[in-house]
Each structure stands twice: as structure tokens, then as C-alpha cells.
Design a protein around this motif. Structure first.
Motif, PDB file in Angstrom:
ATOM      1  N   ALA A 168       0.834  -1.200   0.000  1.00  0.00           N
ATOM      2  CA  ALA A 168       0.000   0.000   0.000  1.00  0.00           C
ATOM      3  C   ALA A 168       0.869   1.249   0.000  1.00  0.00           C
ATOM      4  CB  ALA A 168      -0.933  -0.015   1.208  1.00  0.00           C
ATOM      5  N   LYS A 169       1.961   1.232   0.772  1.00  0.00           N
ATOM      6  CA  LYS A 169       2.871   2.385   0.796  1.00  0.00           C
ATOM      7  C   LYS A 169       3.482   2.613  -0.577  1.00  0.00           C
ATOM      8  CE  LYS A 169       4.207   2.170   5.646  1.00  0.00           C
ATOM      9  NZ  LYS A 169       5.285   1.873   6.583  1.00  0.00           N
ATOM     10  N   ARG A 170       3.896   1.532  -1.240  1.00  0.00           N
ATOM     11  CA  ARG A 170       4.471   1.672  -2.586  1.00  0.00           C
ATOM     12  C   ARG A 170       3.436   2.207  -3.560  1.00  0.00           C
ATOM     13  NH1 ARG A 170       7.017  -3.527  -1.824  1.00  0.00           N
ATOM     14  NH2 ARG A 170       5.454  -4.395  -3.213  1.00  0.00           N
ATOM     15  N   ASN A 171       2.211   1.688  -3.458  1.00  0.00           N
ATOM     16  CA  ASN A 171       1.141   2.172  -4.341  1.00  0.00           C
ATOM     17  C   ASN A 171       0.872   3.645  -4.109  1.00  0.00           C
ATOM     18  OD1 ASN A 171       0.806  -0.265  -5.597  1.00  0.00           O
ATOM     19  ND2 ASN A 171      -0.915  -0.902  -4.325  1.00  0.00           N
ATOM     20  N   GLU A 219       1.280   9.277  -5.741  1.00  0.00           N
ATOM     21  CA  GLU A 219       1.749  10.642  -5.514  1.00  0.00           C
ATOM     22  C   GLU A 219       2.756  11.070  -6.576  1.00  0.00           C
ATOM     23  OE1 GLU A 219       3.050  10.713  -1.455  1.00  0.00           O
ATOM     24  OE2 GLU A 219       0.991  10.830  -0.695  1.00  0.00           O
ATOM     25  N   ALA A 220       3.611  10.137  -6.995  1.00  0.00           N
ATOM     26  CA  ALA A 220       4.569  10.461  -8.051  1.00  0.00           C
ATOM     27  C   ALA A 220       3.844  10.746  -9.363  1.00  0.00           C
ATOM     28  CB  ALA A 220       5.565   9.319  -8.230  1.00  0.00           C
ATOM     29  N   ALA A 221       2.809   9.966  -9.637  1.00  0.00           N
ATOM     30  CA  ALA A 221       2.047  10.175 -10.868  1.00  0.00           C
ATOM     31  C   ALA A 221       1.329  11.519 -10.839  1.00  0.00           C
ATOM     32  CB  ALA A 221       1.044   9.049 -11.065  1.00  0.00           C
ATOM     33  N   THR A 222       0.735  11.864  -9.699  1.00  0.00           N
ATOM     34  CA  THR A 222       0.031  13.145  -9.646  1.00  0.00           C
ATOM     35  C   THR A 222       1.004  14.311  -9.647  1.00  0.00           C
ATOM     36  OG1 THR A 222      -0.113  13.028  -7.233  1.00  0.00           O
ATOM     37  CG2 THR A 222      -2.014  12.238  -8.485  1.00  0.00           C
ATOM     38  N   SER A 223       2.187  14.122  -9.046  1.00  0.00           N
ATOM     39  CA  SER A 223       3.155  15.219  -9.054  1.00  0.00           C
ATOM     40  C   SER A 223       3.750  15.434 -10.438  1.00  0.00           C
ATOM     41  CB  SER A 223       4.269  14.967  -8.038  1.00  0.00           C
ATOM     42  OG  SER A 223       5.101  13.913  -8.462  1.00  0.00           O
ATOM     43  N   ALA A 224       3.681  14.424 -11.283  1.00  0.00           N
ATOM     44  CA  ALA A 224       4.188  14.566 -12.645  1.00  0.00           C
ATOM     45  C   ALA A 224       3.378  15.597 -13.422  1.00  0.00           C
ATOM     46  CB  ALA A 224       4.162  13.230 -13.369  1.00  0.00           C
ATOM     47  N   ARG A 274      17.826  12.491 -10.791  1.00  0.00           N
ATOM     48  CA  ARG A 274      16.781  12.560  -9.773  1.00  0.00           C
ATOM     49  C   ARG A 274      15.545  11.773 -10.197  1.00  0.00           C
ATOM     50  NH1 ARG A 274      12.312  15.165  -8.643  1.00  0.00           N
ATOM     51  NH2 ARG A 274      12.314  16.436 -10.503  1.00  0.00           N
ATOM     52  N   LEU A 275      15.149  11.924 -11.457  1.00  0.00           N
ATOM     53  CA  LEU A 275      14.001  11.182 -11.970  1.00  0.00           C
ATOM     54  C   LEU A 275      14.279   9.689 -12.001  1.00  0.00           C
ATOM     55  CD1 LEU A 275      12.866  13.565 -14.843  1.00  0.00           C
ATOM     56  CD2 LEU A 275      11.700  13.149 -12.687  1.00  0.00           C
ATOM     57  N   GLN A 276      15.504   9.300 -12.363  1.00  0.00           N
ATOM     58  CA  GLN A 276      15.868   7.881 -12.381  1.00  0.00           C
ATOM     59  C   GLN A 276      15.795   7.290 -10.975  1.00  0.00           C
ATOM     60  OE1 GLN A 276      16.467   5.956 -15.201  1.00  0.00           O
ATOM     61  NE2 GLN A 276      16.239   4.333 -13.700  1.00  0.00           N
ATOM     62  N   ASP A 277      16.234   8.072  -9.973  1.00  0.00           N
ATOM     63  CA  ASP A 277      16.136   7.617  -8.574  1.00  0.00           C
ATOM     64  C   ASP A 277      14.686   7.389  -8.183  1.00  0.00           C
ATOM     65  OD1 ASP A 277      18.881   7.659  -8.215  1.00  0.00           O
ATOM     66  OD2 ASP A 277      18.906   9.616  -7.192  1.00  0.00           O
ATOM     67  N   LYS A 278      13.810   8.305  -8.595  1.00  0.00           N
ATOM     68  CA  LYS A 278      12.377   8.158  -8.300  1.00  0.00           C
ATOM     69  C   LYS A 278      11.842   6.875  -8.921  1.00  0.00           C
ATOM     70  CE  LYS A 278      10.292  12.640  -7.465  1.00  0.00           C
ATOM     71  NZ  LYS A 278       9.341  13.629  -7.953  1.00  0.00           N
ATOM     72  N   VAL A 279      12.199   6.652 -10.184  1.00  0.00           N
ATOM     73  CA  VAL A 279      11.725   5.440 -10.886  1.00  0.00           C
ATOM     74  C   VAL A 279      12.256   4.192 -10.190  1.00  0.00           C
ATOM     75  CG1 VAL A 279      11.888   4.143 -13.045  1.00  0.00           C
ATOM     76  CG2 VAL A 279      11.406   6.580 -13.108  1.00  0.00           C
ATOM     77  N   ASP A 280      13.535   4.208  -9.823  1.00  0.00           N
ATOM     78  CA  ASP A 280      14.132   3.055  -9.145  1.00  0.00           C
ATOM     79  C   ASP A 280      13.422   2.773  -7.815  1.00  0.00           C
ATOM     80  OD1 ASP A 280      15.915   2.779 -11.225  1.00  0.00           O
ATOM     81  OD2 ASP A 280      17.579   3.777 -10.184  1.00  0.00           O
ATOM     82  N   LYS A 281      13.087   3.818  -7.070  1.00  0.00           N
ATOM     83  CA  LYS A 281      12.404   3.641  -5.795  1.00  0.00           C
ATOM     84  C   LYS A 281      11.003   3.072  -5.997  1.00  0.00           C
ATOM     85  CE  LYS A 281      14.852   7.230  -3.253  1.00  0.00           C
ATOM     86  NZ  LYS A 281      14.750   8.572  -2.660  1.00  0.00           N
ATOM     87  N   LEU A 282      10.311   3.536  -7.045  1.00  0.00           N
ATOM     88  CA  LEU A 282       8.970   3.054  -7.308  1.00  0.00           C
ATOM     89  C   LEU A 282       8.973   1.606  -7.798  1.00  0.00           C
ATOM     90  CD1 LEU A 282       7.412   6.167  -9.061  1.00  0.00           C
ATOM     91  CD2 LEU A 282       6.958   5.352  -6.761  1.00  0.00           C
ATOM     92  N   VAL A 283       9.918   1.260  -8.610  1.00  0.00           N
ATOM     93  CA  VAL A 283       9.999  -0.098  -9.159  1.00  0.00           C
ATOM     94  C   VAL A 283      10.563  -1.074  -8.141  1.00  0.00           C
ATOM     95  CG1 VAL A 283      11.040  -1.513 -10.958  1.00  0.00           C
ATOM     96  CG2 VAL A 283      10.186   0.747 -11.524  1.00  0.00           C
ATOM     97  N   GLY A 284      11.613  -0.638  -7.437  1.00  0.00           N
ATOM     98  CA  GLY A 284      12.329  -1.515  -6.530  1.00  0.00           C
ATOM     99  C   GLY A 284      11.616  -1.627  -5.232  1.00  0.00           C
TER     100      GLY A 284
END
Length: 180
Positions: free
Chosen positions: A132-135, A140-145, A170-180
Motif C-alpha cells: 500500500a505504501k508503494r502504491n 503521488e509520483a504520478a500526480t506530481s508529474a 533525480r528522476l531515475q532515482d524516483k523510478v528506481d524507488k517506485l519499481v524496486g
């Protein structure tokens, strides 16, 4: 002077020929910005032509949307959506579009509130809490985009390239955090 309301308890706003808007509840002239604020607050109002008493609420709300879209900030209505909407005029499905859009917006608002409350409390302490936290983070990342960001001022091309590389990292870090 008696305050005027429509049958549903909506505030009556009169629009005069000189384009001025008069709030019959507060007995004062108001602007479109006031009506936009009232809408955000959830206050019901009905705009009528002062001379003919014709309901022109739809026209005024459309005018408010056009002003909001033209403020120079990030528009809410994408060009592709506007083109599709315009293409629906005169289509056999035109009568169904208003109900569909209204139901979609209602559903969006409900889902947004339910999703947030579910993530904040319902999954706490359960095996689904981490998921749930990842979702929530992805949501939030999607809405902030969709929120506009203003990059820092750049002095020269080398600085611009460095700033772009930093933003990409910075964007790659965000993607890595969301995927990982």
C-alpha cells in the motif's frame, strides 16, 4: 431588500447587461474569481440574466474554466481531450457525454479520497502495508508529474547540461524507488 435563493437553496447571482455580477445573498457585486472560489468551497449558485431571468450558469462556469485554462499555468484540459470533446458535438453519442463526464469526475474524486484513507489506515499492520505504501508513492509520483516545476536559472550551456543530468538522475532515482 429580500435575499433571493432558488428552490434548491442555491444563491442567485444576477448578471447585468454591463457584464457585472450581483450576489443577491450578500447584496454586493462580485467577479468570476468570487464564483470560482464559491465553486471550490462547494457553494451552490445559479446565475441568471437580470433582464430575462434566463439561467446562464452553464455559460458562466464555462467562462470560468476558460479563464483558469488561460492563466499561463499548467492547463488541466489537454489539447487532445479538447479535440475529442469538440468532435463529440453533433455525434450520436453527444447526449451521453455529459452524464459520462460527470460520473467519471465523481468517481475520480471518490477514488482519490478512498485510496488515500485506505493507504493511511486500513492496511496499517497488515501484510499489505508495504504494498500500500508503494502504491501510494506511485500515486503521488504520478500526480506530481502533472504539477509544473520551475527549473533553476542556468548561466551557460555547461551549467544547463549539468542541470539536465542532475534532473535526469533525480528522476531515475524516483523510478528506481517506485519499481524496486
Amino acid at each position: 431588500m429580500k435575499k433571493q435563493h432558488s428552490g434548491e437553496g442555491a444563491i442567485i447571482i444576477k448578471k447585468y447587461a454591463n457584464r457585472r455580477l450581483y450576489n443577491t445573498e450578500s447584496s454586493s457585486y462580485i467577479t468570476l474569481e468570487h464564483l470560482a472560489a464559491m465553486t471550490r468551497e462547494g457553494r451552490e449558485f445559479k446565475v441568471v440574466d437580470a433582464k430575462t431571468d434566463e439561467d446562464i450558469t452553464h455559460n458562466i462556469l464555462t467562462q470560468i474554466i476558460m479563464e483558469e485554462e488561460g492563466r499561463g499555468e499548467q492547463p488541466m484540459l489537454p489539447v487532445n481531450f479538447l479535440r475529442q470533446l469538440i468532435a463529440m458535438y453533433g455525434d450520436s453519442m453527444q447526449a451521453m457525454v455529459p452524464g459520462y463526464l460527470e460520473a467519471s469526475m465523481d468517481s475520480f474524486r471518490r477514488n482519490q479520497a478512498q485510496f488515500k484513507s485506505a493507504v493511511e489506515g486500513a492496511f496499517a499492520g497488515s501484510p499489505f502495508a508495504e504494498m500500500a505504501k508503494r502504491n501510494m508513492a506511485m500515486f503521488e509520483a504520478a500526480t506530481s508529474a502533472f504539477k509544473p516545476t520551475t527549473p533553476p536559472p542556468v548561466a551557460n550551456k555547461d551549467d544547463e547540461i549539468a542541470a539536465l543530468k542532475a534532473e535526469l538522475a533525480r528522476l531515475q532515482d524516483k523510478v528506481d524507488k517506485l519499481v524496486g
